[in-house]
Design a protein around this motif. Sequence first.
Motif, PDB file in Angstrom:
ATOM      1  N   LEU A 231      80.030  24.173  35.273  1.00 55.34           N
ATOM      2  CA  LEU A 231      81.111  24.363  36.240  1.00 55.34           C
ATOM      3  C   LEU A 231      80.632  25.406  37.240  1.00 55.34           C
ATOM      4  CD1 LEU A 231      84.295  24.412  33.952  1.00 55.34           C
ATOM      5  CD2 LEU A 231      83.211  22.475  35.088  1.00 55.34           C
ATOM      6  N   ALA A 232      80.193  24.936  38.402  1.00 61.03           N
ATOM      7  CA  ALA A 232      79.605  25.826  39.399  1.00 61.03           C
ATOM      8  C   ALA A 232      80.642  26.809  39.928  1.00 61.03           C
ATOM      9  CB  ALA A 232      79.019  25.007  40.556  1.00 61.03           C
ATOM     10  N   GLY A 233      80.241  28.075  40.024  1.00 62.07           N
ATOM     11  CA  GLY A 233      81.098  29.095  40.600  1.00 62.07           C
ATOM     12  C   GLY A 233      82.220  29.576  39.712  1.00 62.07           C
ATOM     13  N   GLU A 234      82.247  29.164  38.427  1.00 59.45           N
ATOM     14  CA  GLU A 234      83.312  29.568  37.524  1.00 59.45           C
ATOM     15  C   GLU A 234      82.857  30.658  36.564  1.00 59.45           C
ATOM     16  OE1 GLU A 234      86.248  28.901  37.913  1.00 59.45           O
ATOM     17  OE2 GLU A 234      86.291  27.086  39.136  1.00 59.45           O
ATOM     18  N   GLY A 235      81.692  31.234  36.818  1.00 59.36           N
ATOM     19  CA  GLY A 235      81.245  32.365  36.011  1.00 59.36           C
ATOM     20  C   GLY A 235      81.845  33.655  36.531  1.00 59.36           C
ATOM     21  N   GLU A 236      81.218  34.778  36.179  1.00 58.65           N
ATOM     22  CA  GLU A 236      81.728  36.062  36.646  1.00 58.65           C
ATOM     23  C   GLU A 236      81.453  36.229  38.134  1.00 58.65           C
ATOM     24  OE1 GLU A 236      80.307  39.333  34.440  1.00 58.65           O
ATOM     25  OE2 GLU A 236      81.671  38.995  32.757  1.00 58.65           O
ATOM     26  N   PRO A 237      82.400  36.788  38.874  1.00 60.61           N
ATOM     27  CA  PRO A 237      82.143  37.041  40.298  1.00 60.61           C
ATOM     28  C   PRO A 237      81.112  38.136  40.474  1.00 60.61           C
ATOM     29  CG  PRO A 237      84.242  38.008  39.620  1.00 60.61           C
ATOM     30  CD  PRO A 237      83.752  37.205  38.459  1.00 60.61           C
ATOM     31  N   GLY A 238      80.405  38.082  41.578  1.00 60.08           N
ATOM     32  CA  GLY A 238      79.402  39.099  41.840  1.00 60.08           C
ATOM     33  C   GLY A 238      80.037  40.414  42.247  1.00 60.08           C
ATOM     34  N   PRO A 243      78.214  36.231  45.462  1.00 64.56           N
ATOM     35  CA  PRO A 243      78.573  34.917  44.900  1.00 64.56           C
ATOM     36  C   PRO A 243      78.760  34.980  43.387  1.00 64.56           C
ATOM     37  CG  PRO A 243      76.730  34.728  46.420  1.00 64.56           C
ATOM     38  CD  PRO A 243      76.944  36.189  46.209  1.00 64.56           C
ATOM     39  N   PRO A 244      79.668  34.173  42.838  1.00 61.28           N
ATOM     40  CA  PRO A 244      79.885  34.162  41.387  1.00 61.28           C
ATOM     41  C   PRO A 244      78.796  33.379  40.664  1.00 61.28           C
ATOM     42  CG  PRO A 244      81.295  32.544  42.430  1.00 61.28           C
ATOM     43  CD  PRO A 244      80.588  33.265  43.545  1.00 61.28           C
ATOM     44  N   GLY A 245      78.725  33.594  39.367  1.00 59.52           N
ATOM     45  CA  GLY A 245      77.815  32.813  38.537  1.00 59.52           C
ATOM     46  C   GLY A 245      78.454  31.487  38.142  1.00 59.52           C
ATOM     47  N   ASP A 246      77.859  30.791  37.197  1.00 59.84           N
ATOM     48  CA  ASP A 246      78.359  29.495  36.745  1.00 59.84           C
ATOM     49  C   ASP A 246      78.853  29.588  35.300  1.00 59.84           C
ATOM     50  OD1 ASP A 246      77.554  28.452  39.196  1.00 59.84           O
ATOM     51  OD2 ASP A 246      75.569  27.904  38.438  1.00 59.84           O
ATOM     52  N   LEU A 247      79.689  28.645  34.922  1.00 61.71           N
ATOM     53  CA  LEU A 247      80.166  28.536  33.552  1.00 61.71           C
ATOM     54  C   LEU A 247      79.520  27.310  32.918  1.00 61.71           C
ATOM     55  CD1 LEU A 247      82.040  29.279  31.178  1.00 61.71           C
ATOM     56  CD2 LEU A 247      83.799  27.863  32.251  1.00 61.71           C
ATOM     57  N   TYR A 248      78.878  27.505  31.774  1.00 63.14           N
ATOM     58  CA  TYR A 248      78.230  26.407  31.055  1.00 63.14           C
ATOM     59  C   TYR A 248      78.995  26.130  29.761  1.00 63.14           C
ATOM     60  CZ  TYR A 248      74.292  26.894  34.242  1.00 63.14           C
ATOM     61  OH  TYR A 248      73.505  26.934  35.364  1.00 63.14           O
ATOM     62  N   ILE A 249      79.441  24.888  29.617  1.00 59.28           N
ATOM     63  CA  ILE A 249      80.177  24.466  28.423  1.00 59.28           C
ATOM     64  C   ILE A 249      79.230  23.670  27.530  1.00 59.28           C
ATOM     65  CG2 ILE A 249      82.126  23.136  27.563  1.00 59.28           C
ATOM     66  CD1 ILE A 249      83.527  23.677  30.205  1.00 59.28           C
ATOM     67  N   PHE A 250      79.005  24.156  26.319  1.00 53.75           N
ATOM     68  CA  PHE A 250      78.129  23.489  25.357  1.00 53.75           C
ATOM     69  C   PHE A 250      78.991  22.715  24.362  1.00 53.75           C
ATOM     70  CE2 PHE A 250      75.388  26.581  27.189  1.00 53.75           C
ATOM     71  CZ  PHE A 250      74.099  26.105  27.048  1.00 53.75           C
ATOM     72  N   LEU A 251      78.743  21.411  24.269  1.00 52.18           N
ATOM     73  CA  LEU A 251      79.553  20.540  23.420  1.00 52.18           C
ATOM     74  C   LEU A 251      78.923  20.387  22.040  1.00 52.18           C
ATOM     75  CD1 LEU A 251      80.394  17.703  25.985  1.00 52.18           C
ATOM     76  CD2 LEU A 251      81.739  19.737  25.430  1.00 52.18           C
ATOM     77  N   SER A 252      79.775  20.446  21.026  1.00 50.98           N
ATOM     78  CA  SER A 252      79.353  20.220  19.651  1.00 50.98           C
ATOM     79  C   SER A 252      80.201  19.083  19.080  1.00 50.98           C
ATOM     80  CB  SER A 252      79.544  21.498  18.817  1.00 50.98           C
ATOM     81  OG  SER A 252      79.186  21.280  17.470  1.00 50.98           O
ATOM     82  N   VAL A 253      79.564  17.948  18.765  1.00 55.26           N
ATOM     83  CA  VAL A 253      80.273  16.779  18.247  1.00 55.26           C
ATOM     84  C   VAL A 253      80.410  16.912  16.733  1.00 55.26           C
ATOM     85  CG1 VAL A 253      80.318  14.266  18.094  1.00 55.26           C
ATOM     86  CG2 VAL A 253      79.351  15.374  20.118  1.00 55.26           C
ATOM     87  N   GLN A 254      81.633  16.889  16.242  1.00 55.53           N
ATOM     88  CA  GLN A 254      81.895  17.067  14.818  1.00 55.53           C
ATOM     89  C   GLN A 254      81.459  15.842  14.012  1.00 55.53           C
ATOM     90  OE1 GLN A 254      86.120  17.758  14.795  1.00 55.53           O
ATOM     91  NE2 GLN A 254      85.951  19.844  15.592  1.00 55.53           N
ATOM     92  N   SER A 255      81.158  16.083  12.751  1.00 58.47           N
ATOM     93  CA  SER A 255      80.801  14.984  11.849  1.00 58.47           C
ATOM     94  C   SER A 255      82.032  14.112  11.597  1.00 58.47           C
ATOM     95  CB  SER A 255      80.273  15.529  10.520  1.00 58.47           C
ATOM     96  OG  SER A 255      79.102  16.305  10.730  1.00 58.47           O
ATOM     97  N   HIS A 256      81.782  12.801  11.406  1.00 60.67           N
ATOM     98  CA  HIS A 256      82.881  11.852  11.184  1.00 60.67           C
ATOM     99  C   HIS A 256      82.926  11.452   9.718  1.00 60.67           C
ATOM    100  CE1 HIS A 256      85.442   8.293  11.788  1.00 60.67           C
ATOM    101  NE2 HIS A 256      85.783   8.854  12.942  1.00 60.67           N
TER     102      HIS A 256
END
Length: 377
Positions: A231-238, A243-256
């Motif tokens: 998510l560009a520009g959704e990190g901490e503001p400078g 300019p702000p940083g970015d927010l990275y969302i790491f997905l973890s798929v659960q076992s079924h």
Amino acid sequence: MSKRDFYEILGVPKDAGADEVKKAYRKLAMQFHPDRNPDDPTADEKFREVNEAYDILKDEQKRSAYDRYGHAAFEQGRGGGGPGGDFHFAGGFADIFDEMFGEFMGGRRGGGGAMRGADLRYNMDITLEEAYAGKSTQIRVPSSVVCEDCKGTGGAGGAQPVDCTTCRGLGKVRATQGFFTIERTCPTCHGHGKVIKDPCRSCGGSGRTQKEKTLQVNVPQGVEDGTRIRLAGEGEPGMRGAPPGDLYIFLSVQSHRLFLREGANIHCRVPLPMVTAALGGAIEVPSIDGSRVKISIPSGTQAGHQFRLRGKGMTILRSPARGDMFVEVLVETPVNLSKRQEELLREFDKEGGGKETSPESAGFFAKVRELWEDLKD
């Protein structure tokens, strides 16, 4: 005595690029450095000459003036370099030092620019069904946000920072010690080149405050475990409006509990009654999309046999295609038999003869008997 041509001093043509000029300067500066030539009385003068040439040719404006007017452009106070000017030969050497060691020491030295905000990481757990179909959800992220009172400037009432009087906005100061000039971060502005005269009371002059924010996240179909969403520009503001940083969302798929994913394919193990495996029939199995799939079981199906259902696997990221589903049957041995059922199985065993109804087991034990016979011999 007339001065030598700067291009001739560095040994480069007049159309040489900035990289070529810098490379030539670095080589000559090392060659004529006085510390390397203690017995050469001309080394000091050559070293100064090389640094003077580079100081002019590295700067586009100075170089343009030199190309038009020659040395006259920097005489009588016109350009600040050469005789009568404020030429400082250590400037070029500091640039080379920046290039060689600046990144190792933590990035560019000085420069007066505000630092970009830090990137943030958010870990999100999703189910296999959500990875198949995608999802849209909201997340709450604790983060720094732009100060509402100063609008990120850090100054009271939104006042803009002003040039630091110590370093004149450069973010660094120089001190001469003998032959060398030492450059260090400005102690007043700490390298920013700007200072805030009246800091904002809400943020203390940083231009940002702590606050939790809500963001909308769209998880696309077909994502895999470990997929990263930016998510560009959704990190901490400078700091101070940078300019702000970015927010990275790491997905973890659960076992079924039923399915095992392997890339775009899905594997499922289904128990099969012994009678159905022997006589044939049909079973229904669930699919990842929520539907039911009917499978025809041929007579004599053995344990471990796999049925392939094309197009019933996972969705593929950024593709309309789907993987396949593999159903492995496990023939189940009946338990808790009644007396009548036991009698029927014994009658079946007497009538079967072994070889005709269980060819694999009959073949296996035949090999075992052959092995024993060979051992006896």
